[in-house]
Design a protein around this motif. Structure first.
Motif, PDB file in Angstrom:
ATOM      1  N   PHE A 272      30.833  93.630  -9.593  1.00  9.67           N
ATOM      2  CA  PHE A 272      29.870  93.549  -7.975  1.00  9.67           C
ATOM      3  C   PHE A 272      30.462  92.981  -7.377  1.00  9.67           C
ATOM      4  O   PHE A 272      30.632  93.684  -5.875  1.00  9.67           O
ATOM      5  N   CYS A 273      31.097  92.201  -7.105  1.00 14.32           N
ATOM      6  CA  CYS A 273      32.185  91.549  -6.109  1.00 14.32           C
ATOM      7  C   CYS A 273      33.259  92.583  -5.976  1.00 14.32           C
ATOM      8  O   CYS A 273      33.535  92.590  -4.703  1.00 14.32           O
ATOM      9  N   LYS A 274      33.943  93.731  -6.727  1.00 18.64           N
ATOM     10  CA  LYS A 274      34.678  94.063  -6.520  1.00 18.64           C
ATOM     11  C   LYS A 274      33.977  95.718  -5.740  1.00 18.64           C
ATOM     12  O   LYS A 274      35.469  96.296  -5.244  1.00 18.64           O
ATOM     13  N   ILE A 275      32.683  95.920  -6.597  1.00 17.03           N
ATOM     14  CA  ILE A 275      32.430  96.962  -5.777  1.00 17.03           C
ATOM     15  C   ILE A 275      32.100  96.001  -4.254  1.00 17.03           C
ATOM     16  O   ILE A 275      32.267  97.221  -3.509  1.00 17.03           O
ATOM     17  N   VAL A 276      31.503  95.560  -3.948  1.00 10.80           N
ATOM     18  CA  VAL A 276      31.413  95.269  -2.423  1.00 10.80           C
ATOM     19  C   VAL A 276      32.878  95.114  -1.989  1.00 10.80           C
ATOM     20  O   VAL A 276      33.226  95.374  -0.553  1.00 10.80           O
ATOM     21  N   ALA A 277      33.687  94.586  -2.457  1.00  7.73           N
ATOM     22  CA  ALA A 277      35.401  94.438  -2.024  1.00  7.73           C
ATOM     23  C   ALA A 277      36.433  95.715  -2.268  1.00  7.73           C
ATOM     24  O   ALA A 277      36.741  96.538  -1.504  1.00  7.73           O
ATOM     25  N   GLY A 278      35.118  96.591  -2.847  1.00  5.89           N
ATOM     26  CA  GLY A 278      36.362  97.900  -2.744  1.00  5.89           C
ATOM     27  C   GLY A 278      36.673  98.432  -2.977  1.00  5.89           C
ATOM     28  O   GLY A 278      37.186  99.472  -3.559  1.00  5.89           O
ATOM     29  N   THR A 279      37.099  97.683  -4.151  1.00  8.48           N
ATOM     30  CA  THR A 279      38.178  97.703  -5.853  1.00  8.48           C
ATOM     31  C   THR A 279      38.213  98.700  -6.672  1.00  8.48           C
ATOM     32  O   THR A 279      38.605  98.932  -7.440  1.00  8.48           O
ATOM     33  N   ILE A 280      36.797  98.458  -6.645  1.00 12.71           N
ATOM     34  CA  ILE A 280      35.835  99.605  -7.695  1.00 12.71           C
ATOM     35  C   ILE A 280      34.707 100.445  -6.908  1.00 12.71           C
ATOM     36  O   ILE A 280      33.939 100.248  -6.256  1.00 12.71           O
ATOM     37  N   PRO A 281      34.986 102.044  -7.079  1.00 15.09           N
ATOM     38  CA  PRO A 281      33.980 102.754  -6.411  1.00 15.09           C
ATOM     39  C   PRO A 281      32.426 102.706  -6.751  1.00 15.09           C
ATOM     40  O   PRO A 281      32.511 102.398  -7.995  1.00 15.09           O
ATOM     41  N   ALA A 282      31.924 102.841  -5.809  1.00  9.70           N
ATOM     42  CA  ALA A 282      30.671 102.590  -6.516  1.00  9.70           C
ATOM     43  C   ALA A 282      29.919 103.779  -4.992  1.00  9.70           C
ATOM     44  O   ALA A 282      30.254 104.160  -3.981  1.00  9.70           O
ATOM     45  N   GLN A 283      28.961 104.214  -6.180  1.00  9.89           N
ATOM     46  CA  GLN A 283      28.017 105.684  -4.951  1.00  9.89           C
ATOM     47  C   GLN A 283      27.071 104.777  -3.817  1.00  9.89           C
ATOM     48  O   GLN A 283      25.994 104.337  -4.313  1.00  9.89           O
ATOM     49  N   VAL A 284      27.214 104.430  -3.203  1.00 10.38           N
ATOM     50  CA  VAL A 284      27.019 103.538  -1.730  1.00 10.38           C
ATOM     51  C   VAL A 284      25.387 104.230  -1.337  1.00 10.38           C
ATOM     52  O   VAL A 284      25.808 104.946  -0.687  1.00 10.38           O
ATOM     53  N   VAL A 285      24.353 103.111  -1.337  1.00 11.26           N
ATOM     54  CA  VAL A 285      22.652 104.391  -0.807  1.00 11.26           C
ATOM     55  C   VAL A 285      22.835 103.523   0.645  1.00 11.26           C
ATOM     56  O   VAL A 285      21.850 103.407   1.787  1.00 11.26           O
ATOM     57  N   TYR A 286      23.555 101.994   0.029  1.00 16.00           N
ATOM     58  CA  TYR A 286      22.891 101.449   1.903  1.00 16.00           C
ATOM     59  C   TYR A 286      23.881 100.275   2.073  1.00 16.00           C
ATOM     60  O   TYR A 286      23.985  99.300   0.736  1.00 16.00           O
ATOM     61  N   GLU A 287      24.374  99.407   3.227  1.00 12.75           N
ATOM     62  CA  GLU A 287      25.382  98.785   3.456  1.00 12.75           C
ATOM     63  C   GLU A 287      24.238  97.919   4.454  1.00 12.75           C
ATOM     64  O   GLU A 287      25.013  98.460   5.884  1.00 12.75           O
ATOM     65  N   ASP A 288      24.762  97.037   4.471  1.00  9.06           N
ATOM     66  CA  ASP A 288      24.844  95.883   5.815  1.00  9.06           C
ATOM     67  C   ASP A 288      25.470  94.667   5.133  1.00  9.06           C
ATOM     68  O   ASP A 288      26.766  94.269   5.107  1.00  9.06           O
ATOM     69  N   ASP A 289      25.601  93.588   6.362  1.00  3.85           N
ATOM     70  CA  ASP A 289      26.087  92.490   6.364  1.00  3.85           C
ATOM     71  C   ASP A 289      26.025  92.229   5.911  1.00  3.85           C
ATOM     72  O   ASP A 289      27.112  91.381   4.619  1.00  3.85           O
ATOM     73  N   GLN A 290      25.159  91.936   4.597  1.00  5.11           N
ATOM     74  CA  GLN A 290      24.607  90.967   3.306  1.00  5.11           C
ATOM     75  C   GLN A 290      24.034  91.321   2.183  1.00  5.11           C
ATOM     76  O   GLN A 290      24.311  90.475   1.215  1.00  5.11           O
ATOM     77  N   VAL A 291      23.835  92.860   1.841  1.00  7.54           N
ATOM     78  CA  VAL A 291      23.428  93.413   0.575  1.00  7.54           C
ATOM     79  C   VAL A 291      23.579  94.607   0.911  1.00  7.54           C
ATOM     80  O   VAL A 291      24.749  96.271   1.615  1.00  7.54           O
ATOM     81  N   LEU A 292      23.988  94.364  -0.697  1.00  6.58           N
ATOM     82  CA  LEU A 292      24.874  96.822  -0.645  1.00  6.58           C
ATOM     83  C   LEU A 292      23.921  96.789  -1.817  1.00  6.58           C
ATOM     84  O   LEU A 292      23.863  96.965  -2.795  1.00  6.58           O
ATOM     85  N   ALA A 293      24.269  98.712  -1.402  1.00 12.60           N
ATOM     86  CA  ALA A 293      23.197  98.923  -2.738  1.00 12.60           C
ATOM     87  C   ALA A 293      24.070 100.290  -2.994  1.00 12.60           C
ATOM     88  O   ALA A 293      23.972 100.540  -2.079  1.00 12.60           O
ATOM     89  N   PHE A 294      24.210 100.694  -4.894  1.00  8.95           N
ATOM     90  CA  PHE A 294      24.518 101.678  -5.007  1.00  8.95           C
ATOM     91  C   PHE A 294      24.266 102.444  -6.034  1.00  8.95           C
ATOM     92  O   PHE A 294      22.440 101.337  -7.099  1.00  8.95           O
ATOM     93  N   HIS A 295      23.950 102.862  -6.227  1.00 10.20           N
ATOM     94  CA  HIS A 295      23.679 103.650  -7.958  1.00 10.20           C
ATOM     95  C   HIS A 295      23.879 103.018  -9.280  1.00 10.20           C
ATOM     96  O   HIS A 295      25.146 103.410  -9.029  1.00 10.20           O
ATOM     97  N   ASP A 296      22.676 102.784 -10.240  1.00 12.03           N
ATOM     98  CA  ASP A 296      22.839 102.208 -11.485  1.00 12.03           C
ATOM     99  C   ASP A 296      24.529 104.135 -12.489  1.00 12.03           C
ATOM    100  O   ASP A 296      24.178 104.377 -11.927  1.00 12.03           O
ATOM    101  N   ARG A 297      25.317 102.879 -12.878  1.00 16.41           N
ATOM    102  CA  ARG A 297      26.251 104.237 -13.223  1.00 16.41           C
ATOM    103  C   ARG A 297      25.430 104.594 -14.532  1.00 16.41           C
ATOM    104  O   ARG A 297      26.019 106.115 -15.843  1.00 16.41           O
ATOM    105  N   ALA A 298      24.740 104.036 -15.263  1.00 16.77           N
ATOM    106  CA  ALA A 298      24.559 104.253 -16.502  1.00 16.77           C
ATOM    107  C   ALA A 298      22.262 104.788 -16.445  1.00 16.77           C
ATOM    108  O   ALA A 298      21.615 104.111 -16.615  1.00 16.77           O
TER     109      ALA A 298
END
Ligand code: 5GP
Ligand code: ZN
Length: 116
Positions: free
Chosen positions: A7-33
């Protein structure tokens, strides 16, 4: 950032994710399964290993994260029909990824709270 944390890699953008919300403190993305029509994970961007690892000093951040879970549920359009929020902690809780996250499950009745 914790090395080898997915999940730190998703925050850093090194692993892709389908992001639905982002701000400076929080990230929300679809579960891959996804296990429901809506299955989204909401995480604090700063690495906290689990609910059990939260400290008193992090109460403010934790409160913000919880309020953002409700915000994301509204963005996803499941607030009126309802949804389940799950935080799995350590082995018996079934935690697989050791970066604090709340599951939002909705889009249909989610069923019994715990399998018997
Ligand atoms: P836990 O059992 O730790 O509460 O749930 C971890 C969740 O993260 C699982 O539902 C799993 O499908 C999801 N997951 C694990 N790795 C990834 C990933 O790389 N990308 C996304 N989008 N979800 C992941
Ligand atoms: Zn992490």
């Amino acid at each position: 950032m914790s090395e080898n944390c997915i999940f730190c890699k998703i925050v850093a953008g090194t692993i892709p994710a389908q992001v639905v919300y982002e701000d400076d403190q929080v990230l929300a993305f679809h579960d891959r399964a996804g296990r429901a029509p809506v299955h989204v994970l909401v995480i604090p961007k700063r690495h906290v290993a689990s609910l059990d690892a939260l400290t008193e000093a992090e109460r403010g951040e934790a409160g913000y994260w919880l309020e953002r879970i409700a915000h994301v549920a509204r963005l996803l359009g499941v607030d009126q029909t309802g949804y389940r929020t799950i935080i799995n902690t350590n082995a018996h809780g079934g935690q697989e990824v050791f970066h604090l996250h709340g599951h939002i499950l909705g889009g249909k009745p989610i069923g019994p709270m715990v399998a018997r």
